[in-house]
Design an enzyme around this catalytic site. Structure first.
Site, PDB file in Angstrom:
ATOM      1  CB  THR B 146       2.615   2.060  -5.864  1.00 29.50           C
ATOM      2  OG1 THR B 146       3.071   1.188  -6.890  1.00 29.50           O
ATOM      3  CG2 THR B 146       2.916   1.462  -4.517  1.00 29.50           C
ATOM      4  CE  LYS B 168       2.974  -2.046  -6.397  1.00 29.25           C
ATOM      5  NZ  LYS B 168       4.330  -1.378  -6.559  1.00 29.25           N
ATOM      6  CB  THR B 179       7.884  -2.635  -5.387  1.00 25.12           C
ATOM      7  OG1 THR B 179       8.812  -1.650  -5.009  1.00 25.12           O
ATOM      8  CG2 THR B 179       8.016  -3.833  -4.470  1.00 25.12           C
ATOM      9  CB  SER B 383       7.626   6.852  -7.551  1.00 25.03           C
ATOM     10  OG  SER B 383       8.409   6.725  -8.705  1.00 25.03           O
TER      11      SER B 383
END
Lengths: 383, 383
Positions: B146, B168, B179, B383
């Site tokens: 992301t 990630k 996340t 975001s």
């Protein structure tokens, strides 16, 4: 009018040379009686500055005749020498005022871990004592500023008696940001037990619920001194409400002057099972850096509000949570609510309501956004 | 080599059109057996995303044949429709792979509170299934990015067996930032109980001790899948150490790529009375915004370290605390120690040692500095 709005008090604020830039850095507040009752609330940080350790001890007798405050150095984490310096400061004030050192509280603010320049501070106490005035409250409020852009004062006048005060800092009591120093004075005729009760009740729902950046100071101090000079003993509830009003006003001034802030954020938690739950949830939201950045960017990012609520132990069901930002219920029943594009984020004040749907208790926490200016102010030089 | 380094696994990463910019956004990891044992660790946030609720349920049987991961949307706080979408995603993968939906875990990452574009996601699952390859691990790692600037993979190969993985995010498990999604694979022949034990032991001292900004995600997921294809059953301790090594490596990669960071900060707490005390103190230091700003400004501001320690309930005496920054003991016995000007802060890694002088336990927490770039990245867009 600050700390000299109430009868029976004099104050002074001078430049003693503690700050290298020559700005005012030393304040003295004196209670001329007839009564000299006092109460205090201090940081709950276990690493306490020397002046906090000293003033806590002095306050045990419930009596204060004077308060010496300096900016330009916190005198925290300075070991036995730091405590000796605080003691010497109280002794010097006592000598100048012809009172006992045990009646003098000391407050310091500035960089942690640096000894104070006593060769400048002690003569400064003498100078301040010589300049004491019934109109000195304003100068005292100016002398305790550190990163504050404005000095903060507040006064409530009732039927024949007054509560006034001054504050510095941009934070809170427990925990607290930078150093918050507050001196409140009243000419009401009350004993130290009443002052203590009113002060604790007031700070619990005002300064304690101002959370600029979640960081707790080693020096936070709030003092309340009563001179009795008004010769009026107000009803306790009326007095307590006046103290709460002044604390609330000063707390709002702290948030509005928080380092680097561009938004003042009111986090109101409603329908909580207990007040403790409401405070826990409010604090968690107020400390969420991602949310604080989003608000800075005028983005009504309610997902970050839910994410912050989810870290708490408060009673709630995720699929019953509702969140409003500036009056728009952007989250309903834990999911998407009204159109987030309806939220007007242009103004400085942002109002977040978190509805826990778990009871009827409420609490409000004030915070501010997280900005590049905050980072700059706290990284470009030591403070 | 990522998730396909271990034998028995295939993977794919494609652009399904979930992200509006056309970047890769969908990954599929398949365990071709012979064994299909699995374990998982999820966010402790009580507000959990639909894919977390689904995957937690699926994992109860200790068996996984496939994992579908998407970036471009977190599918969190999306209500019953969000859960239906996760279910449909698992069904679509099951159909394409000729397995049961109850063997398919789903992970999502991106903005909270927005439904996924299922008209793009479901065809994407079919496309990914058609592109599965023993060399697809790298592409899968790329598709889950992301705000990551680089994709993160790690592999440990032992005597005939391998543990590999991809990650990630820039944060942690409990609590966690943004996340964090991690998929680990191994061809070692182990049952789900052994996998679960090794995974929990590894995450407890790795991902759980990476604290980029104190914010806990609704979507954090770490999965470990075993194919048994190596036909080797390693000794548990050796296997657990390999899993820990991969988790530690991926955790370090997360911190090094944390949003806006310019410094990686290793907070080592020593001589604590208990490991819990050490972790509590380490986390408190790692989350102190004022300290994180100071480190950004290359200022060895140890007063902010002590101030953070003072907010904890750990066993310590304030006047016995010692703090070293990059090897210089700037605070000794709670006061001024060696000359702070000796501290060299020029490099990206900063090492803070907090000595509680209260026992013999230790813990290390990794964090990063707080920068204007972090504020920008988290305020300029959702975001």
């Amino acid at each position: 009018m600050s700390v000299t709005a109430a009868k029976g008090f004099t104050a002074a604020g001078i430049a003693a040379g503690i700050k290298e830039n020559g700005n005012p850095d030393l304040a003295l507040v004196v209670n001329n009686g007839p009564r000299r009752a006092a109460a205090g609330v201090f940081t709950s940080n276990r690493v306490k500055a020397a002046p906090v350790l000293w003033s806590e001890q002095v306050l045990k007798a419930g009596l204060l005749s004077a308060v010496v405050l300096n900016s330009g150095g916190a005198n925290a984490c300075t070991g036995p020498k730091g405590f000796q310096d605080t003691h010497a400061t109280a002794e010097k004030a006592a000598e100048a005022l012809n009172i006992g050192a045990g009646e003098v509280a000391v407050c310091s603010t500035g960089l942690i871990g640096v000894l104070l320049p006593m060769d400048k501070l002690l003569p400064g106490v003498e100078t301040a004592a010589a300049q004491l005035s019934e109109h000195g409250g304003e100068k005292a409020a100016i002398a305790i500023k550190t990163t504050d852009t404005v000095h903060k004062t507040s006064v409530v006048t009732k039927d024949g008696w007054t509560v006034g005060g001054m504050a510095k800092g941009a934070g809170m009591l427990a925990p607290g940001l930078a150093t918050m120093l507050v001196v409140l004075t009243t000419d009401a005729d009350l004993d130290s037990d009443a002052l203590d009760k009113a002060l604790r009740a007031a700070t619990r729902t005002t300064f304690d619920r101002v959370d600029s950046d979640g960081c707790m100071s080693t020096n936070d101090t709030v003092l309340l001194l009563a001179s009795g000079a008004a010769e009026v003993t107000p009803a306790y509830e009326e007095f307590a409400e006046a103290v709460r009003t002044v604390c609330d006003d000063l707390g709002q001034q702290l948030i509005r002057d928080a380092e680097g802030a561009s938004k003042d954020i009111k986090v109101e938690v409603i329908n909580a099972a207990t007040e403790d739950d409401a405070v826990e949830v409010g604090r968690s939201i107020a400390r969420n850096n991602l949310l604080k950045c989003a608000i800075h960017g005028e983005d009504p990012n309610w997902g970050r509000v839910l994410s912050a609520i989810g870290t708490t132990s408060a009673a709630f069901e995720p699929d019953r949570l509702n969140v409003a930002i500036n009056g728009v219920w952007v989250c309903k029943n834990g999911g998407v609510g009204e159109d987030r594009d309806q939220v007007d984020m242009r103004y400085r004040e942002v109002h977040i309501v978190a509805d826990l749907a778990a009871g009827s208790e409420t609490a409000t926490i004030w915070t501010n956004d997280l900005t590049a200016d905050y980072v700059h102010e706290n990284s470009a030089y030591s403070s």
